[in-house]
Design a protein around this motif. Structure first.
Motif, PDB file in Angstrom:
ATOM      1  N   CYS A 194     -35.035  32.751  63.603  1.00 16.27           N
ATOM      2  CA  CYS A 194     -34.948  34.206  63.570  1.00 16.27           C
ATOM      3  C   CYS A 194     -33.475  34.614  63.539  1.00 16.27           C
ATOM      4  N   LYS A 195     -33.210  35.894  63.412  1.00 20.71           N
ATOM      5  CA  LYS A 195     -31.829  36.370  63.386  1.00 20.71           C
ATOM      6  C   LYS A 195     -31.196  36.178  64.762  1.00 20.71           C
ATOM      7  N   LEU A 196     -29.965  35.723  64.750  1.00 15.86           N
ATOM      8  CA  LEU A 196     -29.261  35.409  65.998  1.00 15.86           C
ATOM      9  C   LEU A 196     -29.159  36.635  66.908  1.00 15.86           C
ATOM     10  N   VAL A 197     -28.783  37.773  66.344  1.00 18.00           N
ATOM     11  CA  VAL A 197     -28.594  38.964  67.190  1.00 18.00           C
ATOM     12  C   VAL A 197     -29.913  39.408  67.820  1.00 18.00           C
ATOM     13  N   ASP A 198     -31.004  39.285  67.073  1.00 15.35           N
ATOM     14  CA  ASP A 198     -32.314  39.653  67.629  1.00 15.35           C
ATOM     15  C   ASP A 198     -32.703  38.720  68.768  1.00 15.35           C
ATOM     16  N   PHE A 199     -32.440  37.437  68.578  1.00 19.10           N
ATOM     17  CA  PHE A 199     -32.802  36.453  69.601  1.00 19.10           C
ATOM     18  C   PHE A 199     -31.947  36.636  70.855  1.00 19.10           C
ATOM     19  N   GLN A 200     -30.657  36.925  70.660  1.00 20.57           N
ATOM     20  CA  GLN A 200     -29.791  37.188  71.810  1.00 20.57           C
ATOM     21  C   GLN A 200     -30.258  38.425  72.571  1.00 20.57           C
ATOM     22  N   SER A 201     -30.703  39.420  71.832  1.00 17.54           N
ATOM     23  CA  SER A 201     -31.180  40.643  72.472  1.00 17.54           C
ATOM     24  C   SER A 201     -32.459  40.405  73.265  1.00 17.54           C
ATOM     25  N   SER A 202     -33.403  39.641  72.687  1.00 17.73           N
ATOM     26  CA  SER A 202     -34.680  39.411  73.369  1.00 17.73           C
ATOM     27  C   SER A 202     -34.525  38.510  74.588  1.00 17.73           C
ATOM     28  N   THR A 203     -33.568  37.598  74.551  1.00 15.08           N
ATOM     29  CA  THR A 203     -33.340  36.690  75.685  1.00 15.08           C
ATOM     30  C   THR A 203     -32.300  37.228  76.657  1.00 15.08           C
ATOM     31  N   LYS A 204     -31.704  38.395  76.290  1.00 11.63           N
ATOM     32  CA  LYS A 204     -30.657  39.005  77.116  1.00 11.63           C
ATOM     33  C   LYS A 204     -29.499  38.031  77.350  1.00 11.63           C
ATOM     34  N   ARG A 205     -29.121  37.356  76.256  1.00  9.95           N
ATOM     35  CA  ARG A 205     -27.986  36.428  76.295  1.00  9.95           C
ATOM     36  C   ARG A 205     -27.007  36.796  75.183  1.00  9.95           C
ATOM     37  N   GLN A 206     -25.736  36.695  75.488  1.00  7.95           N
ATOM     38  CA  GLN A 206     -24.707  36.956  74.491  1.00  7.95           C
ATOM     39  C   GLN A 206     -23.928  35.693  74.141  1.00  7.95           C
ATOM     40  N   ASP A 207     -24.339  34.585  74.722  1.00  5.56           N
ATOM     41  CA  ASP A 207     -23.665  33.317  74.446  1.00  5.56           C
ATOM     42  C   ASP A 207     -24.360  32.593  73.307  1.00  5.56           C
ATOM     43  N   LEU A 208     -23.875  31.384  72.999  1.00  2.00           N
ATOM     44  CA  LEU A 208     -24.451  30.517  71.968  1.00  2.00           C
ATOM     45  C   LEU A 208     -24.801  29.170  72.576  1.00  2.00           C
ATOM     46  N   SER A 209     -25.645  28.440  71.869  1.00  2.00           N
ATOM     47  CA  SER A 209     -25.938  27.063  72.273  1.00  2.00           C
ATOM     48  C   SER A 209     -25.004  26.079  71.594  1.00  2.00           C
ATOM     49  N   LEU A 210     -24.700  26.326  70.328  1.00  2.00           N
ATOM     50  CA  LEU A 210     -23.860  25.402  69.576  1.00  2.00           C
ATOM     51  C   LEU A 210     -23.279  26.085  68.357  1.00  2.00           C
ATOM     52  N   VAL A 211     -22.314  25.425  67.774  1.00  2.00           N
ATOM     53  CA  VAL A 211     -21.755  25.833  66.485  1.00  2.00           C
ATOM     54  C   VAL A 211     -21.806  24.608  65.583  1.00  2.00           C
ATOM     55  N   ALA A 212     -22.398  24.753  64.396  1.00  2.00           N
ATOM     56  CA  ALA A 212     -22.475  23.672  63.414  1.00  2.00           C
ATOM     57  C   ALA A 212     -21.475  23.952  62.304  1.00  2.00           C
ATOM     58  N   MET A 213     -20.659  22.954  61.974  1.00  2.00           N
ATOM     59  CA  MET A 213     -19.610  23.120  60.956  1.00  2.00           C
ATOM     60  C   MET A 213     -19.804  22.091  59.857  1.00  2.00           C
ATOM     61  N   LEU A 214     -19.807  22.547  58.604  1.00  2.00           N
ATOM     62  CA  LEU A 214     -19.860  21.644  57.453  1.00  2.00           C
ATOM     63  C   LEU A 214     -18.425  21.282  57.081  1.00  2.00           C
ATOM     64  N   MET A 215     -18.095  20.001  57.230  1.00  2.00           N
ATOM     65  CA  MET A 215     -16.726  19.551  57.033  1.00  2.00           C
ATOM     66  C   MET A 215     -16.364  19.451  55.554  1.00  2.00           C
ATOM     67  N   SER A 216     -15.112  19.792  55.245  1.00  2.00           N
ATOM     68  CA  SER A 216     -14.609  19.639  53.885  1.00  2.00           C
ATOM     69  C   SER A 216     -14.463  18.157  53.562  1.00  2.00           C
ATOM     70  N   PRO A 217     -14.589  17.766  52.286  1.00  2.00           N
ATOM     71  CA  PRO A 217     -14.403  16.357  51.904  1.00  2.00           C
ATOM     72  C   PRO A 217     -13.015  15.871  52.318  1.00  2.00           C
ATOM     73  N   GLY A 218     -12.985  14.706  52.909  1.00  2.00           N
ATOM     74  CA  GLY A 218     -11.718  14.127  53.341  1.00  2.00           C
ATOM     75  C   GLY A 218     -11.298  14.520  54.742  1.00  2.00           C
ATOM     76  N   ARG A 219     -11.955  15.518  55.340  1.00  2.00           N
ATOM     77  CA  ARG A 219     -11.624  15.919  56.704  1.00  2.00           C
ATOM     78  C   ARG A 219     -12.489  15.151  57.682  1.00  2.00           C
ATOM     79  N   SER A 220     -11.964  14.923  58.856  1.00  2.00           N
ATOM     80  CA  SER A 220     -12.633  14.074  59.831  1.00  2.00           C
ATOM     81  C   SER A 220     -13.106  14.882  61.027  1.00  2.00           C
ATOM     82  N   ALA A 221     -14.199  14.398  61.621  1.00  2.00           N
ATOM     83  CA  ALA A 221     -14.694  15.033  62.850  1.00  2.00           C
ATOM     84  C   ALA A 221     -13.725  14.835  63.999  1.00  2.00           C
ATOM     85  N   ALA A 222     -12.838  13.849  63.879  1.00  2.00           N
ATOM     86  CA  ALA A 222     -11.862  13.597  64.943  1.00  2.00           C
ATOM     87  C   ALA A 222     -10.938  14.789  65.152  1.00  2.00           C
TER      88      ALA A 222
END
Length: 384
Positions: A194-222
Motif C-alpha cells: 500500500c502507499k507508505l503515507v497511508d500505512f504510516q497514518s493507519s499505524t500512527k508511525r512516522q518512522d521507516l523499517s528499511l531503505v532499499a537502494m539499487l546500486m549503480s554498476p561498479g559501486r560496492s555495498a561496502a
C-alpha cells in the motif's frame, strides 16, 4: 540360469489384489517423500530468488536480522542520497525505496483472514524491486492495496475474497484491492503493498523499517556499510539483499534438517511396510520356490526374480506418485512463518522420490526372499 523375465511379470498379474495393495502402499510412501522434498525445495528456492545482488538494505542495527522489528528515522533516505552517490539515478529519479514493513492481522470480506505481511511503499519501489510485475488492476492509490499472488495462502483465505474491487481490513481501516502482482516466486509474493503515507497514518508511525537502494554498476555495498559505521549515531546497518536472504537460509536450516529427517523416517517406515507386504507375498509361495529349486533353478536366480518383482512394483508406484506430484502438488501454495511459498517438484525432488521408491523395492524384497530360500526343499514341497 536365470528365470525368464516374463515369469516375474506374470506372477504380479496372478495376484491382482495383493499386487494392487502393495502398489498403493509403495506409491503412498513415495508421495510423502515428494511432499516433504517439495517443501524443502520450495523454501530454498523462495529464499534464493528473493535477493537482488544489486540491492542494499539499510535498517536498524538493533533489529538484528528481523526487519519487521526495525525502526529508522523517516529522514534516512534523504540522508543516504545526500551523503552517497552509489544509487542508480535516471531521469532525475534516485532508485531508493523507503519502506515500512510489518506483520499484522488482516481480515477479508468473507470473515476469513490471518496474520499478513504488509509493506508500505512509494512509487519508487518497482524501480528497486525489479522482480515485481503487475498482473492485473493498477498501482494502489489512497486507501488502496495491491496483493501478491500468494497472499490468499498466507492468510488462509480463498482467492475469490481477494479479487480486485473487494475490501480487506487491517490496522483498524478498510482497504480496497486495486490490483494483483507477482514476484517470480520471491518472498514479496505473499505480501500486501500500500502507499507508505497511508500505512504510516493507519499505524500512527512516522518512522521507516528499511531503505532499499539499487546500486549503480561498479559501486560496492561496502560504501554504504562504511557510511553506516561512521555515522554510528544513526544506529544503521547495511547488507546486500542476497546476503540478507542467505542469512535467512541459515536461520531456517534447523527446519530444513528436520524436514530431511522426516524424509528418512518416512523412508524407514516405507521399508518396514514393504517388508510386511513382501513377507505376506512370499509366505504363500513356499511350494513354488521349492518346485523351482527342484527343477534346477539356483537360489540366486529365484532371489533375482523376487527382486525383479519388487522393483517392478516400486517403479510403477514411483511413476504413479511422480505423475500425481507433478500434476497436483507442484506449485501448491504453503503457508509459512516468513510468508508463503509453493511446493517445488523439480528434478531433484523427482530423483530423490524415485530413488527412495526403487530402494524400497529392493530392500523390501530381499529379507523375505532370503528367508524363504533357506527352507529345505522337501519341507517347501509339502507346504500347503
Amino acid at each position: 540360469m536365470l528365470l525368464p523375465w516374463e515369469y516375474g511379470v506374470r506372477n504380479l498379474a496372478r495376484r491382482p489384489l495383493r499386487t494392487a495393495l502393495t502398489l498403493v502402499a509403495l506409491a503412498t510412501v513415495v508421495m510423502l517423500v515428494f511432499v516433504v522434498v517439495g517443501f524443502i525445495r520450495g523454501l530454498e528456492q523462495s529464499l534464493v530468488v528473493s535477493g537482488d545482488e544489486s540491492v542494499v538494505l539499510v535498517y536498524s542495527v538493533n533489529s538484528e536480522e528481523n526487519i519487521e522489528n526495525s525502526s529508522i528515522p523517516a529522514r534516512t533516505p534523504a540522508l543516504l542520497t545526500a551523503s552517497l552517490d552509489t544509487a542508480v539515478r535516471r531521469f532525475g529519479i534516485t532508485h531508493v525505496s523507503p519502506e515500512l514493513y510489518l506483520g499484522t492481522r488482516v481480515k477479508t470480506e468473507g470473515g476469513e483472514g490471518g496474520l499478513g505481511l504488509v509493506r508500505g511503499v512509494t512509487i519508487s519501489a518497482p524501480l528497486v524491486r525489479r522482480s515485481i510485475k503487475l498482473v492485473d488492476g493498477k498501482w494502489p492509490g489512497d486507501g488502496e492495496v495491491m496483493v501478491g499472488r500468494l497472499v490468499a495462502a498466507k492468510l488462509g483465505a480463498s482467492d475469490d475474497s481477494l479479487m480486485v474491487g473487494n475490501e480487506i481490513q487491517f490496522e483498524g481501516q478498510k482497504w480496497k484491492i486495486s490490483g494483483h502482482f507477482a514476484a517470480g516466486g520471491a518472498a514479496y509474493d505473499s505480501e500486501i503493498w500500500c502507499k507508505l503515507v497511508d500505512f504510516q497514518s493507519s499505524t500512527k508511525r512516522q518512522d521507516l523499517s528499511l531503505v532499499a537502494m539499487l546500486m549503480s554498476p561498479g559501486r560496492s555495498a561496502a560504501e554504504v556499510q562504511l557510511f553506516c559505521k561512521e555515522r554510528n549515531d544513526l544506529e544503521l546497518r547495511a547488507i546486500l539483499e542476497t546476503d540478507y536472504y542467505a542469512s535467512l537460509q541459515q536461520h531456517y536450516k534447523p527446519v530444513r534438517l528436520l524436514a530431511w529427517f522426516v524424509v528418512l523416517l518416512v523412508s524407514g517406515a516405507g521399508v518396514f511396510a514393504g517388508l510386511n507386504m513382501m513377507y505376506g507375498a512370499v509366505a504363500g509361495r513356499n511350494r513354488e520356490i521349492a518346485t523351482l529349486q527342484a527343477i534346477g533353478y539356483r537360489r540366486r536366480a529365484i532371489l533375482i526374480s523376487f527382486i525383479q518383482e519388487g522393483v517392478l512394483l516400486a517403479a510403477a508406484g514411483s511413476l504413479l506418485s511422480g505423475v500425481i506430484a507433478l500434476t497436483m502438488l507442484n506449485g501448491v501454495a504453503v503457508r509459512f512463518t516468513m510468508g508463503a511459498f509453493t511446493l517445488r517438484i523439480d528434478s531433484v525432488a523427482i530423483l530423490i522420490g524415485c530413488s527412495v521408491g526403487l530402494l524400497l523395492g529392493v530392500v523390501g524384497a530381499l529379507p523375505p526372499a532370503l528367508k524363504a530360500l533357506r527352507a529345505e526343499i522337501a519341507t517347501g514341497l509339502k507346504a500347503v
